[in-house]
Design a protein around this motif. Structure first.
Motif, PDB file in Angstrom:
ATOM      1  N   TRP A  14       0.819  -1.222   0.000  1.00  0.00           N
ATOM      2  CA  TRP A  14       0.000   0.000   0.000  1.00  0.00           C
ATOM      3  C   TRP A  14       0.846   1.263   0.000  1.00  0.00           C
ATOM      4  N   ARG A  15       1.997   1.216   0.681  1.00  0.00           N
ATOM      5  CA  ARG A  15       2.886   2.393   0.773  1.00  0.00           C
ATOM      6  C   ARG A  15       4.057   2.199  -0.180  1.00  0.00           C
ATOM      7  N   LEU A  16       4.080   3.006  -1.227  1.00  0.00           N
ATOM      8  CA  LEU A  16       5.081   2.871  -2.284  1.00  0.00           C
ATOM      9  C   LEU A  16       5.506   4.235  -2.790  1.00  0.00           C
ATOM     10  N   PRO A  17       6.636   4.308  -3.469  1.00  0.00           N
ATOM     11  CA  PRO A  17       6.939   5.515  -4.237  1.00  0.00           C
ATOM     12  C   PRO A  17       6.093   5.520  -5.516  1.00  0.00           C
ATOM     13  N   LEU A  18       5.769   6.683  -5.997  1.00  0.00           N
ATOM     14  CA  LEU A  18       5.045   6.787  -7.264  1.00  0.00           C
ATOM     15  C   LEU A  18       5.970   6.476  -8.433  1.00  0.00           C
ATOM     16  N   VAL A  19       7.237   6.885  -8.307  1.00  0.00           N
ATOM     17  CA  VAL A  19       8.252   6.636  -9.339  1.00  0.00           C
ATOM     18  C   VAL A  19       9.516   6.119  -8.664  1.00  0.00           C
ATOM     19  N   ALA A  20      10.390   5.507  -9.452  1.00  0.00           N
ATOM     20  CA  ALA A  20      11.649   4.987  -8.915  1.00  0.00           C
ATOM     21  C   ALA A  20      12.441   6.094  -8.245  1.00  0.00           C
ATOM     22  N   GLY A  21      12.899   5.839  -7.029  1.00  0.00           N
ATOM     23  CA  GLY A  21      13.698   6.798  -6.291  1.00  0.00           C
ATOM     24  C   GLY A  21      12.908   7.887  -5.602  1.00  0.00           C
ATOM     25  N   GLY A  22      11.596   7.905  -5.781  1.00  0.00           N
ATOM     26  CA  GLY A  22      10.759   8.931  -5.160  1.00  0.00           C
ATOM     27  C   GLY A  22      10.438   8.597  -3.718  1.00  0.00           C
ATOM     28  N   PRO A  23       9.822   9.553  -3.016  1.00  0.00           N
ATOM     29  CA  PRO A  23       9.433   9.297  -1.625  1.00  0.00           C
ATOM     30  C   PRO A  23       8.252   8.335  -1.551  1.00  0.00           C
ATOM     31  N   VAL A  24       8.148   7.660  -0.437  1.00  0.00           N
ATOM     32  CA  VAL A  24       7.030   6.742  -0.213  1.00  0.00           C
ATOM     33  C   VAL A  24       5.764   7.556   0.019  1.00  0.00           C
ATOM     34  N   GLY A  51      -0.609   2.676  -3.331  1.00  0.00           N
ATOM     35  CA  GLY A  51      -1.203   1.426  -3.787  1.00  0.00           C
ATOM     36  C   GLY A  51      -2.580   1.626  -4.393  1.00  0.00           C
ATOM     37  N   LEU A  52      -3.285   2.644  -3.933  1.00  0.00           N
ATOM     38  CA  LEU A  52      -4.615   2.923  -4.481  1.00  0.00           C
ATOM     39  C   LEU A  52      -4.539   3.225  -5.974  1.00  0.00           C
ATOM     40  N   ALA A  53      -3.498   3.892  -6.429  1.00  0.00           N
ATOM     41  CA  ALA A  53      -3.357   4.193  -7.862  1.00  0.00           C
ATOM     42  C   ALA A  53      -3.249   2.904  -8.679  1.00  0.00           C
ATOM     43  N   VAL A  54      -2.513   1.928  -8.166  1.00  0.00           N
ATOM     44  CA  VAL A  54      -2.398   0.649  -8.861  1.00  0.00           C
ATOM     45  C   VAL A  54      -3.728  -0.085  -8.817  1.00  0.00           C
ATOM     46  N   LEU A  55      -4.369  -0.100  -7.665  1.00  0.00           N
ATOM     47  CA  LEU A  55      -5.667  -0.763  -7.529  1.00  0.00           C
ATOM     48  C   LEU A  55      -6.686  -0.155  -8.486  1.00  0.00           C
ATOM     49  N   LYS A  56      -6.737   1.164  -8.576  1.00  0.00           N
ATOM     50  CA  LYS A  56      -7.654   1.823  -9.517  1.00  0.00           C
ATOM     51  C   LYS A  56      -7.333   1.437 -10.954  1.00  0.00           C
ATOM     52  N   THR A  69       0.155  -4.579   3.890  1.00  0.00           N
ATOM     53  CA  THR A  69       0.503  -3.396   4.665  1.00  0.00           C
ATOM     54  C   THR A  69       1.018  -3.799   6.035  1.00  0.00           C
ATOM     55  N   ALA A  70       1.888  -3.004   6.558  1.00  0.00           N
ATOM     56  CA  ALA A  70       2.333  -3.181   7.934  1.00  0.00           C
ATOM     57  C   ALA A  70       1.692  -2.118   8.819  1.00  0.00           C
ATOM     58  N   GLN A  71       0.970  -1.184   8.194  1.00  0.00           N
ATOM     59  CA  GLN A  71       0.340  -0.080   8.929  1.00  0.00           C
ATOM     60  C   GLN A  71      -1.143  -0.015   8.583  1.00  0.00           C
ATOM     61  N   VAL A 110      -6.651  -7.986   2.531  1.00  0.00           N
ATOM     62  CA  VAL A 110      -5.635  -7.075   3.057  1.00  0.00           C
ATOM     63  C   VAL A 110      -4.905  -7.867   4.127  1.00  0.00           C
ATOM     64  N   ILE A 111      -3.605  -8.011   3.938  1.00  0.00           N
ATOM     65  CA  ILE A 111      -2.820  -8.878   4.814  1.00  0.00           C
ATOM     66  C   ILE A 111      -1.659  -8.092   5.403  1.00  0.00           C
TER      67      ILE A 111
END
Length: 144
Positions: A55-65, A70-75, A94-96, A114-115
């Motif tokens: 769920w918590r990812l960077p939008l682009v390589a090297g970007g901030p989390v 994850g919602l963008a990918v799910l959509k 998710t861990a959070q 959701v695990i």
């Protein structure tokens, strides 16, 4: 390899190492990307059977989390632009728990589970369960 295909979208490569090794040993072909942009590109070019999505990812390589990237990918998996992957089953990791809005997830029926990343055995079991349902003869299983 001609087995089921799994797209893993997780920015910390070591997080799922043991789980992915177990799934690969079961004949599942795995592609691993670390950000939203690469995940969407993969979903446009290759047909998968299931997505494991942090769920918590960077939008682009090297970007901030981003707390809900994850919602963008799910959509994307729900849009016609996803092609053969439209409606693909997704397992959110998710861990959070506090950052995942359950109401948002109910809008996406292809989100099966959701695990917590702390329960790796659940990831393996749920992934295999969904793949078996998708490859068995008869009507496809619904819900999660």
């Amino acid at each position: 390899m001609n087995g089921p295909k799994l797209l893993v979208v997780e920015d910390i490569r070591d997080t799922l190492a043991g789980t992915l090794a177990e799934l690969a040993g079961a004949g599942i072909e795995i592609e691993h990307v670390t950000n939203v942009k690469d995940a969407v590109a993969c979903l446009r070019r290759t047909k998968y059977d299931i997505v494991l999505l942090d769920w918590r990812l960077p939008l682009v390589a090297g970007g901030p989390v981003n707390d809900d990237a994850g919602l963008a990918v799910l959509k994307h998996t729900r849009s016609p632009d996803a092609g053969d992957n439209q409606g693909i089953p997704v397992i959110v990791l998710t861990a959070q728990w506090s950052i995942v809005d359950p109401a948002t997830l109910t809008e996406h029926p292809n989100c099966r589970y959701v695990i917590s990343k702390l329960r790796m055995d659940d990831i393996t079991g749920r992934t295999q369960e969904i793949l078996e349902a998708r490859t068995s003869p008869g009507p496809r299983a619904q819900g999660g």
